[in-house]
Design a protein around this motif. Structure first.
Motif, PDB file in Angstrom:
ATOM      1  N   UNK A 162       1.915   0.676  -8.472  1.00  0.00           N
ATOM      2  CA  UNK A 162       2.034   0.202  -9.979  1.00  0.00           C
ATOM      3  C   UNK A 162       1.121  -1.031 -10.162  1.00  0.00           C
ATOM      4  N   UNK A 163      -0.209  -0.712 -10.178  1.00  0.00           N
ATOM      5  CA  UNK A 163      -0.997  -1.650 -10.859  1.00  0.00           C
ATOM      6  C   UNK A 163      -1.626  -1.264 -11.947  1.00  0.00           C
ATOM      7  N   UNK A 164      -1.272  -1.870 -13.231  1.00  0.00           N
ATOM      8  CA  UNK A 164      -1.715  -1.565 -14.496  1.00  0.00           C
ATOM      9  C   UNK A 164      -3.209  -1.495 -14.805  1.00  0.00           C
ATOM     10  N   UNK A 165      -3.652  -0.849 -15.881  1.00  0.00           N
ATOM     11  CA  UNK A 165      -5.030  -1.123 -16.216  1.00  0.00           C
ATOM     12  C   UNK A 165      -5.441  -2.260 -16.624  1.00  0.00           C
ATOM     13  N   UNK A 166      -4.735  -3.519 -16.957  1.00  0.00           N
ATOM     14  CA  UNK A 166      -5.210  -4.880 -16.899  1.00  0.00           C
ATOM     15  C   UNK A 166      -4.871  -5.744 -15.249  1.00  0.00           C
ATOM     16  N   UNK A 204      12.664   3.424 -12.215  1.00  0.00           N
ATOM     17  CA  UNK A 204      11.409   3.777 -12.909  1.00  0.00           C
ATOM     18  C   UNK A 204      10.871   2.805 -13.683  1.00  0.00           C
ATOM     19  N   UNK A 205       9.559   2.587 -13.844  1.00  0.00           N
ATOM     20  CA  UNK A 205       9.188   1.715 -14.860  1.00  0.00           C
ATOM     21  C   UNK A 205       7.891   2.199 -15.745  1.00  0.00           C
ATOM     22  N   UNK A 206       7.571   1.595 -16.782  1.00  0.00           N
ATOM     23  CA  UNK A 206       6.368   1.991 -17.362  1.00  0.00           C
ATOM     24  C   UNK A 206       5.795   0.739 -18.253  1.00  0.00           C
ATOM     25  N   UNK A 207       4.668   0.519 -18.224  1.00  0.00           N
ATOM     26  CA  UNK A 207       3.931  -0.640 -18.520  1.00  0.00           C
ATOM     27  C   UNK A 207       2.777  -0.383 -19.629  1.00  0.00           C
ATOM     28  N   UNK A 208       2.912  -1.134 -20.846  1.00  0.00           N
ATOM     29  CA  UNK A 208       1.869  -0.817 -21.901  1.00  0.00           C
ATOM     30  C   UNK A 208       1.362  -2.167 -22.240  1.00  0.00           C
ATOM     31  N   UNK A 209      -0.057  -2.010 -22.159  1.00  0.00           N
ATOM     32  CA  UNK A 209      -0.891  -3.052 -22.730  1.00  0.00           C
ATOM     33  C   UNK A 209      -1.745  -2.751 -23.841  1.00  0.00           C
ATOM     34  N   UNK A 495      -5.328   0.220  -4.072  1.00  0.00           N
ATOM     35  CA  UNK A 495      -4.033  -0.439  -4.836  1.00  0.00           C
ATOM     36  C   UNK A 495      -4.461  -0.284  -6.254  1.00  0.00           C
ATOM     37  N   UNK A 496      -5.649  -0.883  -6.412  1.00  0.00           N
ATOM     38  CA  UNK A 496      -6.221  -0.932  -7.797  1.00  0.00           C
ATOM     39  C   UNK A 496      -7.495  -1.629  -7.746  1.00  0.00           C
ATOM     40  N   UNK A 497      -7.925  -1.940  -9.091  1.00  0.00           N
ATOM     41  CA  UNK A 497      -9.460  -2.709  -9.169  1.00  0.00           C
ATOM     42  C   UNK A 497      -9.067  -3.910 -10.202  1.00  0.00           C
TER      43      UNK A 497
END
Length: 1136
Positions: A162-166, A204-209, A495-497
């Protein structure tokens, strides 16, 4: 095993499996329950502690096999709750337990990482269900549950990062979500920036930016839905250490528990709910399907917040949820991702990799049908992919989606094709400015990290650049060209960037901590993107931070284009220390084509316009370093306020020029020194460094000898002394020389300085200006440096002195064997005797005799001179010219005709004989021409025979070699499964033999011959070069070269034509006709043989009829009919 004592204190005892002996006993405690579970790996024993007396909820305790208590954690339930079942999965990394509470039974699953136990999942059942479970014995992420009512549920879990776009990391830990913006600080779990607490465990989760707003939706284990609105990421530092309690959203109808959540917009999301199952209906009537049928449903939920959002604060309550649409699903959903290419649209993946698209009613206008699922066969995966991601790509102005998926077999797929067969995790990098995904970050099971250009994925160019994503290095020097990175720890996952200028990849090893790496490919991409946008300061800071070559700033779009941007570069950077560092790093080479050519492809290089040097006064179009430094220097003078640091930076640009502009730098220092001598204290003086500091700075950047010579070149002895003193030179080395120069006249001083610096042109100018007393020095200077003679003639106006200079120049030219130029030079100074010698030395008899006329030699002297010249010309093989002298100057007709015959100038010899009416000479020429004709006829007949022999031999050798090559190829096919080394050795042996080599192959000792033997062999080869040795490896080529070396030369054709005409003149037509026929046959045969050999060389088949000399002679005869090849023939002598 639990041992119950009389005092109600329990102990844990461990026995050996084989012997039954008691291995260890734990301490006696009354807290230990009756549930025990030994980890399959044998490292820990899980037990239960009950703390009812202390009014605490139960906790799980872990013992080592020696009976020592190691760690524990609370289950975070009611005080009276009990743990009924405790089981480890087969990998010993997940622990599940059934916790019986007052109103429900809870199935909890914990995971241990980084010395912390996380509650990762919770499923609630009613107490009447009597829930039981077991882990699959072979699949570590599959859990099987059953109830007393006979309902069996199989849970297949997957790890989702759960590493989001931001770059915001969200970590579920029971009823908490730990929030960490990795772009602000790389904080490893279980640490965090702030946390959100929910009424029950998060499932469960959902993230929006979007649009500077951050929204989080969470589905809880009690069936509730919670929504949180977070402030902008820039203000999150103020939330450090805080905890926010989130209230459940209000809904008029039961929504149910969601399995998958994804946002469509900041107030609309889509989720998959399930109803009709015991674990989903235990608390709420969530049967949202029609007629209460069990199954899965796709629901679209609209959200409205009754509270006003305050900027900088977290909105945790006041959310109302309303179901706007619902679709029944026939099978379980594997995953959902938003369609980034189309608003209010998502891709839904079903079991088996089938892809459907769901479009919300918000994006449907007019009389469109009710929203439904539309199948996308072109995007279907080959298998179910729990990890799914979609990115937009653009081509020809149209946006297209690439759907990536990773299945449990480690196959990374995109739009139905396999990219990688050994992928363990992946992520994507964007430049953050326009949110365009530019790179795929891919980690393999071999712990290798690949940075892949999205364009390569889109255009399917992966095989050529990345192979099969395996570390294949064929040669040692190819290690620099490898396009992967070795991951720091085994088993680490992507994990993410960190997007944009950070250009970092975050890895998480198996122990749970975080590692951040900066792949050079991403770093270069971010730097170039910043430079293309004109953000030079950001680009320079990234170059310094990551130790990238500074020339990227110049070469990313061509150094000519950078000349226009230099002023803006200096204005943005506005740091003289950084600019000086940049100046000192400029190189001649284009590093984008050398050092970084394997890391980044630059489309801007193709479109970069080369700036012509004429658009910039003073710029050298062929000198990158000097041109760029000149542009930087001008920008410093225009953009930066005068200061000592600016002056030192300007001196740096001068010292680093190519070549170093040391004289210009010293001139600036000289100005500073003059201001110091005047003693002015005005503001302008204070804006410059001291002269001594400037000299030291220049000496630090340049070679001290070069700076000292440049100071001398300015003829400033005091400045030269300052430079010498600051370069730590011994005063005994330079002080006497400077003192000696100080006592000289000015021009003499400059002359001596120029001599020391080898500036001979300046030295000549100064010594000529010094007067006639230095004329001897002037002549010595020109004699020692002959290239100064033209300048000396230009500067010296006295005729007498000019003649001396010219004569000296002529003597120099004679010494270096340039006799023609020497003769012309002597003529300019009327030195005729030397002119005569120079012409005679170069063999110009016309010039010799002309100068003899200028000298007015007597007739007898001229005749004697002519006879000497005639003998000299005969000796050097020029009988034609000797004949001309004998006839014109000596009057020797007999000798002249004899010389013309020797020169084979038959027509001229006859002309002279007839002119003097000498029958004896006519007879002599006739006899000589007949003798020469017969000789040539014999030579041409012999040449015809040689051409035939050479060609026959060549065809035989070629035919034999082709037959042996075919036989060898056939033998190789028949032993394909035999000894490869033996076949290779035989092939190598054959390659060294000719077609007739019977082959004696020496052992390895033959290759260890001495260097003397090798040199002797090489010398022998050079002597034998051009010879044809039968059976040698080069026999074919030698035969062809001999055939090519037998044609008639231009001189031979001229002599032949002259001889034919002469024979006709003396009535020997039959001899002339025969000579012409034989010569023509020889020339055609030689040309036909060469053409035949070349055709046979390029053919694998020798045809006796097609490859015959007679056939090729006919072809060549037709080809040369209209060419000048046979122009020497006389038409009257051509046979019919």
């Amino acid at each position: 095993m639990v041992n119950n004592s009389i005092s109600l204190h329990n102990k844990i005892k461990v026995w050996e499996r084989d012997s039954g002996a008691l291995h260890s006993v734990s301490e006696s405690k009354s807290l230990v329950g009756s549930v025990l579970e030994w980890m399959p790996s044998g490292a820990k024993i899980a037990a239960v502690y009950y703390w009812k007396a202390e009014k605490k909820c139960p906790s799980l305790v872990f013992f080592e096999r020696n009976g020592l208590e190691r760690s524990s954690f609370s289950v975070n339930e009611e005080i009276d709750s009990t743990i009924e079942i405790l089981k480890w999965n087969c990998n010993s990394d997940l622990l599940a337990a059934v916790v019986r509470c007052e109103r429900y039974d809870s199935l909890k699953i914990w995971f241990f990482s980084n010395n912390h136990w996380y509650l990762k999942h919770e499923v609630r059942y009613s107490r009447q269900d009597g829930i039981r479970f077991m882990w699959d014995p072979t699949k570590p992420l599959q859990l099987i549950c059953w109830t007393l009512g006979g309902q069996i549920t199989i849970f297949s879990f997957v790890w989702v990062t759960a590493v989001m776009e931001n770059s915001t990391a969200l970590l579920i830990d029971g009823s908490e979500i730990l929030v960490t913006p990795l772009s602000l600080s790389l904080v490893p779990p279980p640490m965090f920036l702030f946390n959100l607490r929910f009424p029950s465990a998060v499932r469960d989760i959902a993230f929006c930016s979007k649009s500077s707003k951050n929204h989080l939706a969470a589905s809880l284990s009690n069936g509730c839905l919670c929504v949180v609105e977070l402030p902008q990421t820039d203000t999150w530092e103020e939330l450090e250490g805080k905890e926010f309690s989130v209230e459940a959203s209000y809904s008029e109808s039961a929504i149910g528990s969601f399995v998958h959540l994804v946002w469509l917009d900041s107030h609309v999301f889509v989720g998959v709910s399930h109803s009709g199952f015991r674990h989903s209906d235990c608390l709420l009537d969530t049967s949202s399907g029609k007629d209460g049928l069990p199954g899965y449903y796709l629901q679209e939920i609209e959200l409205v917040c009754s509270e006003d959002h305050v900027p900088g604060l977290v909105t945790c309550s006041g959310w109302h949820a309303k179901r706007s649409n619902q679709i029944s699903l026939e099978e379980p959903v594997i995953g959902i991702v938003p369609n980034v290419a189309k608003r209010y649209s998502v891709f839904v993946q079903f079991d088996g990799g089938k892809i459907f698209e769901y479009m919300s009613k918000l994006c449907i206008t007019g009389g469109a049908p009710v929203p439904s699922l539309q199948v996308h066969e072109n995007m279907r995966f080959l298998s179910s992919c729990p990890w799914m991601y979609v990115i937009p790509v653009g081509e020809s102005g149209q946006s297209k989606s690439l759907l990536f998926g990773l299945d449990e077999s480690s196959r990374l797929q995109v739009n139905g094709r396999i990219l990688c067969n050994n992928c363990s995790s992946f992520s994507f990098y964007s430049n953050l400015a326009d949110q365009v995904i530019t790179h795929l970050i891919l980690a393999t099971k071999q712990d290798l990290l690949f940075i892949v250009d999205i364009d390569d994925v889109f255009h399917e160019q992966l095989e050529a650049k990345y192979g099969n994503f395996m570390p294949v290095i064929k040669k040692r020097n190819e290690e620099e060209k490898r396009n992967y990175i070795n991951v720091c720890e085994k088993g680490a996952r992507v994990l993410g960037v960190l997007h944009g200028d950070e250009a970092a990849v975050i890895l998480q090893p198996t122990r749970g901590n975080l590692e951040c790496i900066y792949p050079r490919k991403l770093v270069l991409s971010s730097i170039i993107h910043a430079l293309i946008q004109g953000r030079f300061r950001d680009g320079l800071l990234m170059v310094r931070r990551h130790r990238i070559d500074f020339n990227v700033i110049i070469d990313h779009c061509g150094w000519q284009a950078f000349l226009q941007l230099a002023s803006e570069f200096v204005r943005q950077v506005n740091n003289l220390a950084h600019i000086s560092e940049f100046v000192c790093s400029i190189k001649k080479e284009n590093i984008m084509e050398t050092l970084y050519k394997n890391y980044v492809s630059l489309p801007c290089l193709k479109g970069a316009k080369v700036v012509e040097a004429r658009n910039f006064e003073g710029f050298d179009a062929n000198n990158k370093i000097s041109s760029v430094l000149l542009a930087i220097r001008k920008a410093l003078e225009e953009q930066v306020v005068e200061s000592p640091a600016r002056e030192l930076c300007i001196l740096t640009t001068l010292a680093r020029s190519d070549p170093p502009a040391l004289e210009e730098a010293l001139k600036r220092i000289k100005v500073i020194r003059e201001m110091e001598l005047v003693g002015s204290d005005d503001a302008k003086r204070m804006s410059y460094p001291s002269a001594e500091e400037s000299v030291k700075h220049l000496l630090w950047l340049s070679d001290s000898e070069a700076v000292y010579d440049a100071a001398l070149g300015l003829y400033d002895l005091n400045l030269a002394a300052i430079v010498a003193l600051n370069s730590q030179r011994d005063p005994k080395e330079f002080l006497p020389f400077l003192q000696e120069l100080e006592h000289m006249p000015t021009l003499s001083m400059r002359y001596n300085i120029d001599l020391k610096l080898q500036r001979y042109e300046k030295a000549l100018r100064h010594i000529i200006m010094a007067g006639d007393i230095y004329y001897a020095d002037c002549m010595n200077l020109m004699k020692n440096n002959p290239e100064l003679f033209p300048l000396g003639l230009q500067l010296i106006t006295d005729p007498a002195k000019r003649r001396i200079v010219l004569e000296a120049w002529g003597d120099h030219l004679s010494n270096i064997k340039c006799f023609e130029d020497a003769a012309a030079t002597y003529l300019c100074c009327t030195s005729l005797e030397k002119t005569l010698k120079a012409y005679r030395a170069c063999g110009n008899w016309g010039g010799v005799l002309t100068v003899a006329g200028l000298i007015r030699l007597g007739k007898e002297e001229v005749v004697q001179l002519a006879r000497e010249l005639c003998e000299e010309l005969q000796a050097v093989g020029k009988p034609g010219e000797a004949a001309k002298i004998a006839l014109e100057y000596c009057g020797d007709v007999d000798g002249g005709v004899s010389l013309l015959v020797s020169a084979r100038d038959w027509e001229e010899a006859l002309r002279v004989a007839f002119m003097h009416r000498r029958e004896d000479l006519i007879s002599q020429v006739t006899d000589a021409s007949l003798e020469c004709a017969n000789l040539l006829i014999g030579e041409y007949e012999e040449g015809l025979e040689k051409v035939g022999k050479y060609l026959a031999r060549y065809l035989a050798v070629r035919q034999r070699r082709l037959l042996l090559a075919a036989k060898l190829q056939s033998d190789e096919r028949s032993v394909n499964d035999g000894d490869y080394d033996t076949a290779s050795e035989a092939s190598s042996s054959f390659s060294e033999m000719s077609a007739y080599t019977k082959g004696t192959r020496k052992g390895s000792a033959a290759s260890i011959s001495s260097s003397t033997t090798s040199k002797a062999r090489d010398m022998k080869r050079q002597r034998n070069k051009g010879k044809i040795r039968a059976g040698s490896p080069g026999e074919e080529m030698a035969l062809v070269e001999h055939l090519k070396g037998m044609p008639l030369t231009a001189g031979a054709k001229h002599e032949l034509k002259s001889l034919l005409i002469s024979l006709v003149m003396v009535a020997k037509e039959h001899i002339a006709r025969k000579l012409q026929r034989i010569g023509e046959n020889f020339q055609l045969s030689q040309m036909a043989a060469v053409k035949l050999a070349e055709d046979a060389m390029s053919s694998d088949i020798i045809d006796e009829q097609a490859h015959s000399l007679d056939h090729y002679i006919l072809k060549v005869r037709e080809e040369v009919q209209h060419l000048d090849t046979l122009s020497w023939r006389s038409k009257v002598l051509i046979s019919p």
